[in-house]
Design an enzyme around this catalytic site. Structure first.
Site, PDB file in Angstrom:
ATOM      1  N   ARG A  62       0.828  -1.212   0.000  1.00 18.45           N
ATOM      2  CA  ARG A  62       0.000   0.000   0.000  1.00 18.45           C
ATOM      3  C   ARG A  62       0.862   1.262   0.000  1.00 18.45           C
ATOM      4  O   ARG A  62       0.379   2.351  -0.270  1.00 18.45           O
ATOM      5  CB  ARG A  62      -0.942   0.000   1.212  1.00 18.45           C
ATOM      6  CG  ARG A  62      -2.024  -1.056   1.103  1.00 18.45           C
ATOM      7  CD  ARG A  62      -2.896  -1.028   2.321  1.00 18.45           C
ATOM      8  NE  ARG A  62      -3.791   0.125   2.377  1.00 18.45           N
ATOM      9  CZ  ARG A  62      -4.972   0.187   1.782  1.00 18.45           C
ATOM     10  NH1 ARG A  62      -5.417  -0.821   1.091  1.00 18.45           N
ATOM     11  NH2 ARG A  62      -5.733   1.261   1.915  1.00 18.45           N
ATOM     12  N   ASP A  63       2.122   1.083   0.334  1.00 20.14           N
ATOM     13  CA  ASP A  63       3.016   2.235   0.447  1.00 20.14           C
ATOM     14  C   ASP A  63       4.001   2.316  -0.713  1.00 20.14           C
ATOM     15  O   ASP A  63       4.787   3.240  -0.797  1.00 20.14           O
ATOM     16  CB  ASP A  63       3.784   2.105   1.765  1.00 20.14           C
ATOM     17  CG  ASP A  63       4.441   3.402   2.209  1.00 20.14           C
ATOM     18  OD1 ASP A  63       3.895   4.471   1.886  1.00 20.14           O
ATOM     19  OD2 ASP A  63       5.476   3.350   2.865  1.00 20.14           O
ATOM     20  N   ILE A  64       3.932   1.333  -1.608  1.00 29.07           N
ATOM     21  CA  ILE A  64       5.036   1.214  -2.574  1.00 29.07           C
ATOM     22  C   ILE A  64       5.083   2.410  -3.538  1.00 29.07           C
ATOM     23  O   ILE A  64       6.149   2.928  -3.846  1.00 29.07           O
ATOM     24  CB  ILE A  64       4.966  -0.131  -3.339  1.00 29.07           C
ATOM     25  CG1 ILE A  64       6.299  -0.373  -4.055  1.00 29.07           C
ATOM     26  CG2 ILE A  64       3.786  -0.196  -4.304  1.00 29.07           C
ATOM     27  CD1 ILE A  64       6.482  -1.799  -4.514  1.00 29.07           C
TER      28      ILE A  64
END
Lengths: 106, 356
Positions: A62-64
């Site tokens: 979700r943070d990539i």
């Protein structure tokens, strides 16, 4: 630079050319190209308070793109600002389309 | 007698109706839209349904989003922080694009924007740029600065040097001549004189005993008049606290609170207009009572980390997006009511009142 001593003629030449007494002019942000040197906010997600990984985004994918787009984690994901701007073009949702992410060869 | 009654009815009835409508309602006639920064597109959500109202294609990840006072025009930063897109938010289409790279006599001027804002009337844009000139065999660094751009001619009108770390430009409410400049500290740019002055030290406070502030100004708020952000503070005795910092955009007054919890690194926060409650998000959702500085409700996002929290235009609902590909509507007790799947992963969300 004060703890380094030139060993060969090239090093000695640099020492003669560079004024070591002068304060360095370059700051972190000024080291361009703009990409991954432009952000320097260490420690926000990385456990400065000793809590393990609680502060890291979960699940990691979700943070990539948040990390990739602005080079927050330049060593772990390609540099989205200068060299690999199209890395994720075919993968708009990391959780669904990750197989479409391209490999990069730095 | 009947005729008189009819006359009375004709004249008095409309007056009665008019007096029953609150004075502010006419001025408050708006369409609420949520603008979400996606990848390769700006995602426009109608939260009433909820449904995707439009997807506006741009190049690369969308970053800064700012709007005119009437909400009818938006300025969006994308294309690896190189281009500003001007969007008609009524028709959801791009009406102008300003690319900040430029040719010079000796090479290419590479500029990246880290903080941009459209003027309240939509005529000008302001952008903080880091810049350097790529020449054939060398690279010349130019100072970082805030530039003023005329959106009609796309020309740079004026500029002023600004410090490293600047990340958000935001207009003072009801004052088109003052721009708040958020970096490691808060600065104020007087647009009449084009003069930048320090307003308040946050990372560099006057007195370090007050705590050194660190904040992630990637998710500015301010649509309701309050810019708010989670704040980490480090004290000389080694204590680290987490809380919220918010600024009234009209008065410029900054307030902070620190809640009694171990820091977890929240990403964004929103404070309601009445300054009663704040909501924060990342791996957890907090509802914070501002008066008591206590977390009064805690929850966990349903699908994983979420970067952005905001309030609905009427402040009755809490909206979440950013990180994954969803838009979530929750009630003020942090219970999820609706979820909308979006076409791309996201970064942040802005709630805009578009005047009718």
């Amino acid at each position: 630079m004060k703890h380094l001593k030139p060993l060969n003629w090239k090093g000695k030449m640099i020492e003669q050319t560079v004024n070591l007494e002068k304060e360095p002019e370059v700051q972190g942000l000024a080291l361009l190209p703009m990409g991954c040197t432009s952000l320097f906010d260490p420690g926000w997600e990385t456990d400065f308070s000793g809590m393990g990984l609680e502060g890291v985004c979960q699940p990691h994918y979700r943070d990539i793109y948040g990390c990739y787009g602005d080079c927050w984690w330049a060593a772990q994901v390609p540099d989205g600002l200068t060299n690999y701007g199209s890395w994720a073009d075919e993968c708009p949702v990391a959780a669904n389309d990750w197989r479409k992410l391209k490999y990069v060869k730095p | 007698m009947i005729r008189r009654l009819v006359q009375l009815f004709i004249f008095v009835f409309p007056l009665l109706i008019l007096s029953a409508v609150p004075a502010g309602a006419a001025a408050e006639k708006y369409t609420e839209r949520v603008f979400i920064s996606g990848y390769g597109q700006i995602i426009v959500v109608d939260p009433a349904a909820p449904k995707i109202a439009a997807s506006i294609k741009v190049k690369g990840p969308v970053r800064d989003m700012s709007f005119t006072d009437d909400g009818k025009t938006g300025l969006f930063l994308a294309n690896d922080r190189k281009s500003l897109y001007v969007v008609d938010t009524v028709q959801n289409k791009i009406v102008n694009e300003v690319n900040l790279e430029a040719r010079t006599d000796q090479g290419l001027l590479d500029r990246r924007v880290w903080g941009s804002a459209i003027s309240p009337d939509g005529k000008k844009a302001y952008a903080f740029v880091t810049q350097g000139e790529k020449r054939r065999s060398s690279f010349k660094v130019h100072p970082s600065k805030i530039i003023e751009i005329d959106l009609k001619s796309k020309e740079e009108l004026r500029s002023v040097e600004a410090p490293y770390g600047t990340h958000v430009l935001q207009f003072k409410q009801n004052d088109a001549n003052t721009l708040f400049v958020w970096g490691y500290d808060l600065f104020e740019l007087d647009l009449k004189k084009m003069k930048l002055t320090l307003r308040q030290g946050i990372k560099h406070p006057k007195n370090e005993k007050d705590g050194i502030g660190n904040y992630l100004m990637l998710f500015p708020r301010g649509e309701n008049g309050m810019n708010s952000i989670p704040l980490m503070k480090e004290y000389p005795d080694g204590r680290v606290t987490e809380g919220i910092m918010w600024m009234n955009r009209e008065s410029g007054t900054i307030k902070t609170l620190e809640y009694d919890r171990e820091p977890v690194g929240m990403f964004s926060a929103v404070v309601d207009k009445e300054e009663n409650y704040a909501y924060t998000t990342l791996n957890k959702w907090y509802k914070v009572d501002i008066k008591s500085q206590k977390i009064v409700k805690e929850s966990v996002p349903p699908n994983g980390s979420l970067y952005g929290v905001n309030l609905s235009a009427d402040e009755e609902k809490v909206y979440y997006s950013g990180a994954g590909n969803e838009f979530i509507i929750a009630n003020k007790e942090l219970e999820v009511e609706k979820q909308l799947v979006l076409p791309t992963d996201t970064l942040d969300l802005k709630v805009v009142k578009i005047e009718q």
